[in-house]
Design a protein around this motif. Structure first.
Motif, short mmCIF file in Angstrom:
data_model
loop_
_atom_site.label_atom_id
_atom_site.label_comp_id
_atom_site.label_asym_id
_atom_site.label_seq_id
_atom_site.Cartn_x
_atom_site.Cartn_y
_atom_site.Cartn_z
N PRO A 1 0.83 -1.21 0.00
CA PRO A 1 0.00 0.00 0.00
C PRO A 1 0.86 1.26 0.00
O PRO A 1 1.90 1.31 0.67
N ILE A 2 0.44 2.24 -0.76
CA ILE A 2 1.20 3.48 -0.90
C ILE A 2 1.32 4.21 0.43
O ILE A 2 2.32 4.89 0.69
N MET A 3 0.34 4.03 1.33
CA MET A 3 0.37 4.70 2.62
C MET A 3 1.50 4.19 3.51
O MET A 3 1.88 4.85 4.48
N ASN A 4 2.03 3.01 3.17
CA ASN A 4 3.12 2.45 3.98
C ASN A 4 4.37 3.31 3.95
O ASN A 4 5.22 3.21 4.85
N TYR A 5 4.50 4.12 2.91
CA TYR A 5 5.70 4.96 2.81
C TYR A 5 5.73 6.01 3.91
O TYR A 5 6.80 6.51 4.26
N ILE A 6 4.57 6.36 4.45
CA ILE A 6 4.54 7.28 5.58
C ILE A 6 5.21 6.64 6.79
O ILE A 6 5.91 7.30 7.57
N ARG A 7 5.03 5.33 6.95
CA ARG A 7 5.62 4.62 8.09
C ARG A 7 7.14 4.51 7.98
O ARG A 7 7.82 4.19 8.95
N GLN A 8 7.70 4.73 6.77
CA GLN A 8 9.14 4.65 6.58
C GLN A 8 9.86 5.93 7.00
O GLN A 8 11.08 5.99 7.01
N ILE A 9 9.08 6.95 7.33
CA ILE A 9 9.67 8.21 7.80
C ILE A 9 10.31 8.00 9.16
O ILE A 9 9.76 7.30 10.01
N GLU A 10 11.46 8.62 9.35
CA GLU A 10 12.13 8.54 10.65
C GLU A 10 11.48 9.55 11.58
O GLU A 10 11.76 10.75 11.53
N PHE A 11 10.61 9.06 12.45
CA PHE A 11 9.88 9.95 13.33
C PHE A 11 10.77 10.53 14.42
O PHE A 11 10.36 11.46 15.12
N ASP A 12 12.00 10.02 14.57
CA ASP A 12 12.96 10.66 15.47
C ASP A 12 13.18 12.11 15.07
O ASP A 12 13.32 13.00 15.92
N THR A 13 13.22 12.35 13.75
CA THR A 13 13.40 13.71 13.25
C THR A 13 12.27 14.61 13.70
O THR A 13 12.50 15.74 14.17
N LEU A 14 11.06 14.13 13.56
CA LEU A 14 9.89 14.93 13.93
C LEU A 14 9.85 15.18 15.44
O LEU A 14 9.53 16.30 15.88
N MET A 15 10.18 14.18 16.23
CA MET A 15 10.17 14.35 17.68
C MET A 15 11.27 15.31 18.13
O MET A 15 11.09 16.09 19.07
N PHE A 16 12.40 15.28 17.44
CA PHE A 16 13.49 16.19 17.78
C PHE A 16 13.07 17.63 17.49
O PHE A 16 13.31 18.54 18.29
N PHE A 17 12.46 17.84 16.33
CA PHE A 17 11.95 19.18 15.99
C PHE A 17 10.93 19.63 17.03
O PHE A 17 10.91 20.81 17.43
N LEU A 18 10.07 18.73 17.45
CA LEU A 18 9.05 19.08 18.44
C LEU A 18 9.70 19.58 19.72
O LEU A 18 9.31 20.63 20.27
N GLY A 19 10.68 18.86 20.22
CA GLY A 19 11.35 19.26 21.45
C GLY A 19 12.09 20.58 21.31
O GLY A 19 11.98 21.46 22.19
N ILE A 20 12.82 20.75 20.21
CA ILE A 20 13.58 21.98 19.98
C ILE A 20 12.64 23.19 19.91
O ILE A 20 12.88 24.24 20.53
#
Length: 418
Positions: A276-295
């Motif tokens: 499924p094409i939506m699976n590519y969202i799961r391949q994102i490194e969410f560490d990046t997003l969480m780091f941005f959130l904290g900063i």
């Protein structure tokens, strides 16, 4: 609010910064540590701001901060999903192999990589340009030490390329909208910025003496892959045009492009139960997003107590050119958006050429530390060898390149003002 709270929040921000620097020593993921300090800062603001008026101001500040974070998250999610798809399909490697000669020296390759990052970031935003540039670097399969040099040049080049375009860097757009500089003058910044990139690539290329043989093992691309690549490029151009002509937020344009990507995949039969094409969202490194959130939570808390406002007092003691240079150095530690906002809000009296120098300084100065820009943070979360300490090895070369670019900007401003 008690005065002690101000010092506590500043201490938490410093602790968050140290947790990133000492990640390899304390063995705590930087995303986890800065998220803790960022959330704790806002909790303290609410606990010690219980008065009705103060509570309302803190609530509005949090909502504004969360809104900024949500926009960045959704933008990153959209851009990273595009890149994850194109990278897995081998399209980025194919482009690399088509345009690079079969044999090229590492020095030439480093310069080409820097120029690619510079030009691409002039067209796209810094985050998208970094994602594509990092994917290109990783596809070269270089050694860890050489990958670090390529990544360092790429981060600096991405920040430098965006500084001359109102769509390439948020701070450039902010200074332009405040009527401090004009678009023709901003475009002239591309000269000093490019000079700095070439100089940095030259400095970091000195130990590179080998040649690279590009193995042209290109994958056969499907029509759907090419179509989605076109959708990606059109999304970038639509983001630029929409923002300039209709003031459409970039996040909305990229979400629209992502939705088109999903529909195109469905129309071509690429969206199946097994893949499924939506699976590519799961391949994102969410560490990046969480780091941005904290900063951003940490920076938002500092903005709430007006800790950044006192920084503008430096203009009372230093000439504008020296103060602007210092702002560039400071932007490597403090997010350049609230820093620029504080300067604009204070309405520091400066000539046009001084504002032009500030535009370069806060746009490129963040490259001095890996945590000083969105490009650096994204690259750090994608390349395992790239850490605060490993990037810091090149601080002298980075400082030289930044200083030369800034000096060239001052010379440009003098020429324009004469």
């Amino acid at each position: 609010m008690p005065e002690s709270l101000y010092w506590i929040l500043i201490a938490l921000a410093i602790a968050g910064l140290l947790s990133v620097i000492l990640e390899e020593v304390i063995h705590v993921n930087k995303a986890q540590s800065v998220l803790f300090f960022g959330a704790l800062s806002w909790l303290l603001l609410f606990i010690f701001g219980s008065e009705a008026e103060t509570h309302q101001r803190v609530m509005e500040g949090l909502q504004e901060n969360i809104g900024e974070i949500a926009s960045l998250w959704l933008f990153l999610l959209s851009a990273m999903t595009f890149v994850a798809y194109l990278n897995k399909k081998g399209l980025i490697e194919n482009i690399t192999y088509r345009f690079l000669p079969q044999n090229i020296s590492e020095r030439q390759l480093l310069l080409v990589t820097g120029l690619f990052s510079f030009v691409f970031s002039s067209l796209a935003d810094n985050v998208t340009a970094t994602l594509v540039s990092v994917a290109l670097i990783l596809s070269l399969n270089l050694s860890a030490t050489k990958t670090l040099r390529f990544a360092t040049v790429s981060v600096f080049a991405v920040n430098s390329g965006g500084v001359a375009m109102i769509t390439g860097d948020v701070t450039t757009l902010m200074i332009f909208l405040a009527d401090k500089v004009s678009i023709p003058h901003l475009l002239m910044l591309a000269g000093p910025a490019l000079l700095a990139v070439v100089l940095l690539a030259t400095l970091l290329a000195r130990p590179l003496n080998d040649s690279v043989k590009i193995e042209r093992q290109t994958n056969e691309l499907q029509r759907v892959d090419v179509t989605i690549a076109i959708v990606f490029l059109l999304t970038i151009f639509a983001t630029i045009a929409g923002n300039v002509l209709f003031d459409i937020p970039p996040v909305l344009s990229f979400i629209s492009g992502l939705s088109v990507m999903f529909l195109v995949a469905r129309a071509f039969g690429e969206d199946t139960e097994n893949d499924p094409i939506m699976n590519y969202i799961r391949q994102i490194e969410f560490d990046t997003l969480m780091f941005f959130l904290g900063i951003l939570l940490l920076v938002g808390s500092l903005k709430e107590i007006h800790a950044l406002d006192s920084i503008v007092r430096i203009y009372e003691f230093l000439p504008a050119w020296a103060a602007n240079y210092s702002m560039g150095l400071l932007s490597a530690l403090i997010d350049n958006v609230p820093l620029t906002a504080a300067l604009l809000k204070a309405d520091v009296p400066m000539e046009m050429q001084d504002w032009l120098a500030l535009t370069y300084a806060v746009g490129v100065g963040g490259s001095l530390l890996i945590i000083g820009s969105a490009a650096g943070i994204v690259a750090m979360t994608k390349i395992n060898e790239l850490t605060f300490g490993s990037y810091l090895r090149f601080i002298v070369a980075l400082l030289i390149a930044y200083t030369v670019g800034y000096a060239a900007t001052l010379a440009l401003g003098t020429w324009i003002g004469s």
